[in-house]
Design a protein around this motif. Structure first.
Motif, PDB file in Angstrom:
ATOM      1  N   PHE A 145      -2.023  17.493  -0.226  1.00  0.00           N
ATOM      2  CA  PHE A 145      -3.468  17.641  -0.327  1.00  0.00           C
ATOM      3  C   PHE A 145      -4.116  16.283  -0.143  1.00  0.00           C
ATOM      4  O   PHE A 145      -3.444  15.309   0.177  1.00  0.00           O
ATOM      5  CB  PHE A 145      -3.903  18.345  -1.611  1.00  0.00           C
ATOM      6  CG  PHE A 145      -3.343  17.805  -2.895  1.00  0.00           C
ATOM      7  CD1 PHE A 145      -4.112  17.016  -3.730  1.00  0.00           C
ATOM      8  CD2 PHE A 145      -2.050  18.118  -3.296  1.00  0.00           C
ATOM      9  CE1 PHE A 145      -3.608  16.545  -4.932  1.00  0.00           C
ATOM     10  CE2 PHE A 145      -1.547  17.648  -4.489  1.00  0.00           C
ATOM     11  CZ  PHE A 145      -2.329  16.855  -5.310  1.00  0.00           C
ATOM     12  N   HIS A 146      -5.426  16.220  -0.298  1.00  0.00           N
ATOM     13  CA  HIS A 146      -6.207  15.031   0.022  1.00  0.00           C
ATOM     14  C   HIS A 146      -5.562  13.771  -0.540  1.00  0.00           C
ATOM     15  O   HIS A 146      -5.208  13.714  -1.713  1.00  0.00           O
ATOM     16  CB  HIS A 146      -7.627  15.190  -0.514  1.00  0.00           C
ATOM     17  CG  HIS A 146      -8.600  14.267   0.132  1.00  0.00           C
ATOM     18  ND1 HIS A 146      -8.631  12.916  -0.130  1.00  0.00           N
ATOM     19  CD2 HIS A 146      -9.565  14.492   1.054  1.00  0.00           C
ATOM     20  CE1 HIS A 146      -9.564  12.353   0.588  1.00  0.00           C
ATOM     21  NE2 HIS A 146     -10.160  13.284   1.315  1.00  0.00           N
ATOM     22  N   GLY A 147      -5.431  12.758   0.301  1.00  0.00           N
ATOM     23  CA  GLY A 147      -4.776  11.511  -0.085  1.00  0.00           C
ATOM     24  C   GLY A 147      -5.406  10.811  -1.269  1.00  0.00           C
ATOM     25  O   GLY A 147      -4.725  10.102  -2.006  1.00  0.00           O
ATOM     26  N   ALA A 148      -6.712  10.988  -1.465  1.00  0.00           N
ATOM     27  CA  ALA A 148      -7.368  10.367  -2.618  1.00  0.00           C
ATOM     28  C   ALA A 148      -6.751  10.858  -3.925  1.00  0.00           C
ATOM     29  O   ALA A 148      -6.663  10.116  -4.901  1.00  0.00           O
ATOM     30  CB  ALA A 148      -8.865  10.678  -2.605  1.00  0.00           C
ATOM     31  N   ALA A 149      -6.287  12.088  -3.918  1.00  0.00           N
ATOM     32  CA  ALA A 149      -5.649  12.637  -5.112  1.00  0.00           C
ATOM     33  C   ALA A 149      -4.324  11.935  -5.394  1.00  0.00           C
ATOM     34  O   ALA A 149      -3.964  11.713  -6.551  1.00  0.00           O
ATOM     35  CB  ALA A 149      -5.436  14.136  -4.948  1.00  0.00           C
ATOM     36  N   ILE A 150      -3.626  11.571  -4.353  1.00  0.00           N
ATOM     37  CA  ILE A 150      -2.350  10.888  -4.527  1.00  0.00           C
ATOM     38  C   ILE A 150      -2.603   9.478  -5.083  1.00  0.00           C
ATOM     39  O   ILE A 150      -1.922   9.024  -5.997  1.00  0.00           O
ATOM     40  CB  ILE A 150      -1.578  10.803  -3.196  1.00  0.00           C
ATOM     41  CG1 ILE A 150      -1.494  12.167  -2.505  1.00  0.00           C
ATOM     42  CG2 ILE A 150      -0.203  10.188  -3.404  1.00  0.00           C
ATOM     43  CD1 ILE A 150      -0.925  13.283  -3.320  1.00  0.00           C
ATOM     44  N   VAL A 151      -3.607   8.805  -4.532  1.00  0.00           N
ATOM     45  CA  VAL A 151      -3.955   7.468  -4.993  1.00  0.00           C
ATOM     46  C   VAL A 151      -4.338   7.503  -6.472  1.00  0.00           C
ATOM     47  O   VAL A 151      -4.048   6.577  -7.224  1.00  0.00           O
ATOM     48  CB  VAL A 151      -5.116   6.896  -4.146  1.00  0.00           C
ATOM     49  CG1 VAL A 151      -5.645   5.603  -4.734  1.00  0.00           C
ATOM     50  CG2 VAL A 151      -4.655   6.684  -2.718  1.00  0.00           C
ATOM     51  N   LYS A 152      -4.949   8.580  -6.915  1.00  0.00           N
ATOM     52  CA  LYS A 152      -5.368   8.713  -8.314  1.00  0.00           C
ATOM     53  C   LYS A 152      -4.221   9.189  -9.205  1.00  0.00           C
ATOM     54  O   LYS A 152      -4.430   9.577 -10.337  1.00  0.00           O
ATOM     55  CB  LYS A 152      -6.537   9.693  -8.429  1.00  0.00           C
ATOM     56  CG  LYS A 152      -7.755   9.284  -7.659  1.00  0.00           C
ATOM     57  CD  LYS A 152      -8.473   8.171  -8.349  1.00  0.00           C
ATOM     58  CE  LYS A 152      -9.774   7.872  -7.620  1.00  0.00           C
ATOM     59  NZ  LYS A 152     -10.423   6.707  -8.099  1.00  0.00           N
ATOM     60  N   ASN A 153      -2.981   9.211  -8.658  1.00  0.00           N
ATOM     61  CA  ASN A 153      -1.779   9.549  -9.421  1.00  0.00           C
ATOM     62  C   ASN A 153      -1.759  10.997  -9.902  1.00  0.00           C
ATOM     63  O   ASN A 153      -1.271  11.297 -10.977  1.00  0.00           O
ATOM     64  CB  ASN A 153      -1.605   8.569 -10.596  1.00  0.00           C
ATOM     65  CG  ASN A 153      -0.167   8.480 -11.040  1.00  0.00           C
ATOM     66  OD1 ASN A 153       0.747   8.740 -10.261  1.00  0.00           O
ATOM     67  ND2 ASN A 153       0.048   8.150 -12.287  1.00  0.00           N
ATOM     68  N   MET A 154      -2.298  11.897  -9.102  1.00  0.00           N
ATOM     69  CA  MET A 154      -2.339  13.302  -9.494  1.00  0.00           C
ATOM     70  C   MET A 154      -1.004  14.015  -9.325  1.00  0.00           C
ATOM     71  O   MET A 154      -0.891  15.193  -9.622  1.00  0.00           O
ATOM     72  CB  MET A 154      -3.448  14.024  -8.736  1.00  0.00           C
ATOM     73  CG  MET A 154      -4.802  13.551  -9.183  1.00  0.00           C
ATOM     74  SD  MET A 154      -6.119  14.418  -8.351  1.00  0.00           S
ATOM     75  CE  MET A 154      -7.485  13.337  -8.707  1.00  0.00           C
ATOM     76  N   GLY A 155      -0.002  13.290  -8.884  1.00  0.00           N
ATOM     77  CA  GLY A 155       1.333  13.858  -8.823  1.00  0.00           C
ATOM     78  C   GLY A 155       2.137  13.567 -10.078  1.00  0.00           C
ATOM     79  O   GLY A 155       3.269  14.024 -10.228  1.00  0.00           O
ATOM     80  N   SER A 156       1.550  12.845 -11.000  1.00  0.00           N
ATOM     81  CA  SER A 156       2.266  12.434 -12.206  1.00  0.00           C
ATOM     82  C   SER A 156       2.532  13.618 -13.136  1.00  0.00           C
ATOM     83  O   SER A 156       1.631  14.378 -13.453  1.00  0.00           O
ATOM     84  CB  SER A 156       1.456  11.383 -12.969  1.00  0.00           C
ATOM     85  OG  SER A 156       2.087  11.102 -14.199  1.00  0.00           O
ATOM     86  N   PRO A 157       3.774  13.738 -13.612  1.00  0.00           N
ATOM     87  CA  PRO A 157       4.076  14.790 -14.588  1.00  0.00           C
ATOM     88  C   PRO A 157       3.713  14.384 -16.014  1.00  0.00           C
ATOM     89  O   PRO A 157       3.761  15.192 -16.930  1.00  0.00           O
ATOM     90  CB  PRO A 157       5.589  14.963 -14.455  1.00  0.00           C
ATOM     91  CG  PRO A 157       6.083  13.635 -14.004  1.00  0.00           C
ATOM     92  CD  PRO A 157       4.974  13.043 -13.159  1.00  0.00           C
ATOM     93  N   SER A 158       3.306  13.129 -16.185  1.00  0.00           N
ATOM     94  CA  SER A 158       3.010  12.611 -17.517  1.00  0.00           C
ATOM     95  C   SER A 158       1.629  13.050 -17.989  1.00  0.00           C
ATOM     96  O   SER A 158       0.623  12.771 -17.341  1.00  0.00           O
ATOM     97  CB  SER A 158       3.074  11.084 -17.482  1.00  0.00           C
ATOM     98  OG  SER A 158       2.747  10.557 -18.738  1.00  0.00           O
ATOM     99  N   VAL A 159       1.602  13.764 -19.123  1.00  0.00           N
ATOM    100  CA  VAL A 159       0.343  14.266 -19.676  1.00  0.00           C
ATOM    101  C   VAL A 159       0.314  13.938 -21.161  1.00  0.00           C
ATOM    102  O   VAL A 159       1.033  14.525 -21.950  1.00  0.00           O
ATOM    103  CB  VAL A 159       0.218  15.793 -19.463  1.00  0.00           C
ATOM    104  CG1 VAL A 159      -0.999  16.337 -20.164  1.00  0.00           C
ATOM    105  CG2 VAL A 159       0.172  16.115 -17.980  1.00  0.00           C
ATOM    106  N   GLY A 160      -0.543  12.992 -21.525  1.00  0.00           N
ATOM    107  CA  GLY A 160      -0.656  12.622 -22.923  1.00  0.00           C
ATOM    108  C   GLY A 160      -1.950  13.085 -23.559  1.00  0.00           C
ATOM    109  O   GLY A 160      -2.074  13.112 -24.772  1.00  0.00           O
ATOM    110  N   SER A 161      -2.917  13.458 -22.715  1.00  0.00           N
ATOM    111  CA  SER A 161      -4.219  13.850 -23.239  1.00  0.00           C
ATOM    112  C   SER A 161      -4.822  14.960 -22.385  1.00  0.00           C
ATOM    113  O   SER A 161      -4.303  15.283 -21.318  1.00  0.00           O
ATOM    114  CB  SER A 161      -5.173  12.653 -23.230  1.00  0.00           C
ATOM    115  OG  SER A 161      -5.508  12.321 -21.891  1.00  0.00           O
ATOM    116  N   MET A 162      -5.935  15.490 -22.843  1.00  0.00           N
ATOM    117  CA  MET A 162      -6.636  16.516 -22.084  1.00  0.00           C
ATOM    118  C   MET A 162      -7.114  15.953 -20.748  1.00  0.00           C
ATOM    119  O   MET A 162      -7.055  16.631 -19.736  1.00  0.00           O
ATOM    120  CB  MET A 162      -7.819  17.051 -22.904  1.00  0.00           C
ATOM    121  CG  MET A 162      -8.487  18.274 -22.329  1.00  0.00           C
ATOM    122  SD  MET A 162      -9.815  18.018 -21.146  1.00  0.00           S
ATOM    123  CE  MET A 162     -10.990  17.083 -22.046  1.00  0.00           C
TER     124      MET A 162
END
Length: 186
Positions: free
Chosen positions: A79-96
């Motif tokens: 999907f859109h490269g900006a999402a990748i730059v924003k680390n949206m592939g990270s499985p790490s979720v510590g907060s909402m």
């Protein structure tokens, strides 16, 4: 009838939304000719808009094939490269807030909670034991056509209307794939 100064100055809406600058001339550009309401998109999912097409396609594949999260061995999404730059592939979720931008988490939550809504972002959902084993199976990369499509949309429409994306879900020895340029709400 609202506050006439809501957009003005250093404490205007643009600043509270996190913008570094504001082109105030754009507020009245083509006034009476260009109707911004025609450029509005609705967010169908409690997630970053760039991830919406991937969530939608994933949910469709899972539903059409009656897949359970533990049957899925790999998910490849573009999907859109900006999402990748924003680390949206990270499985790490510590907060909402992390949850709103984590593709692996959002895909899992979209199946576990079923209906889109606040339930996707509760502490209970973030702690669901099905999410941690699923998250590393999700791999995201930039969609090659997204930047070209975005530039075309900006030139022709003045806003990004299309969010091209692909997804491939591996389960039960099969690969289920699909592609889209639009998502719900566009």
């Amino acid at each position: 009838t609202g506050d006439l100064s809501a957009l003005d100055g250093n404490n205007g809406l643009w600043r509270t939304m996190g913008a570094l600058a504001c082109n105030t001339e754009a507020f009245t550009e083509r006034l009476g000719q260009r109707w911004r309401v025609e450029e509005v998109a609705y967010k169908a999912y409690p997630a970053c808009r760039f991830i919406a097409p991937v969530i939608e396609m994933f949910r469709e594949i899972v539903a059409a094939n009656s897949l359970a999260l533990d049957e899925i061995t790999r998910v490849d999404a573009t999907f859109h490269g900006a999402a990748i730059v924003k680390n949206m592939g990270s499985p790490s979720v510590g907060s909402m807030v992390d949850a709103c931008f984590s593709t692996p988490y959002l895909l899992a939550a979209s199946v576990i909670a079923d209906r889109p809504g606040p339930a996707w972002h509760t502490a209970t959902m973030r702690a669901d034991p099905r999410i941690a084993p699923f998250a590393p199976k999700v791999h995201v990369t930039p969609e090659p056509s997204a930047s070209v499509t975005a530039a075309e949309d900006m030139q022709v429409r003045g806003h990004i209307a299309r969010l091209p994306a692909t997804i491939a879900v591996q389960a039960r020895g099969q690969t289920f794939t699909t592609r889209t340029e639009y998502t719900k709400g566009d």
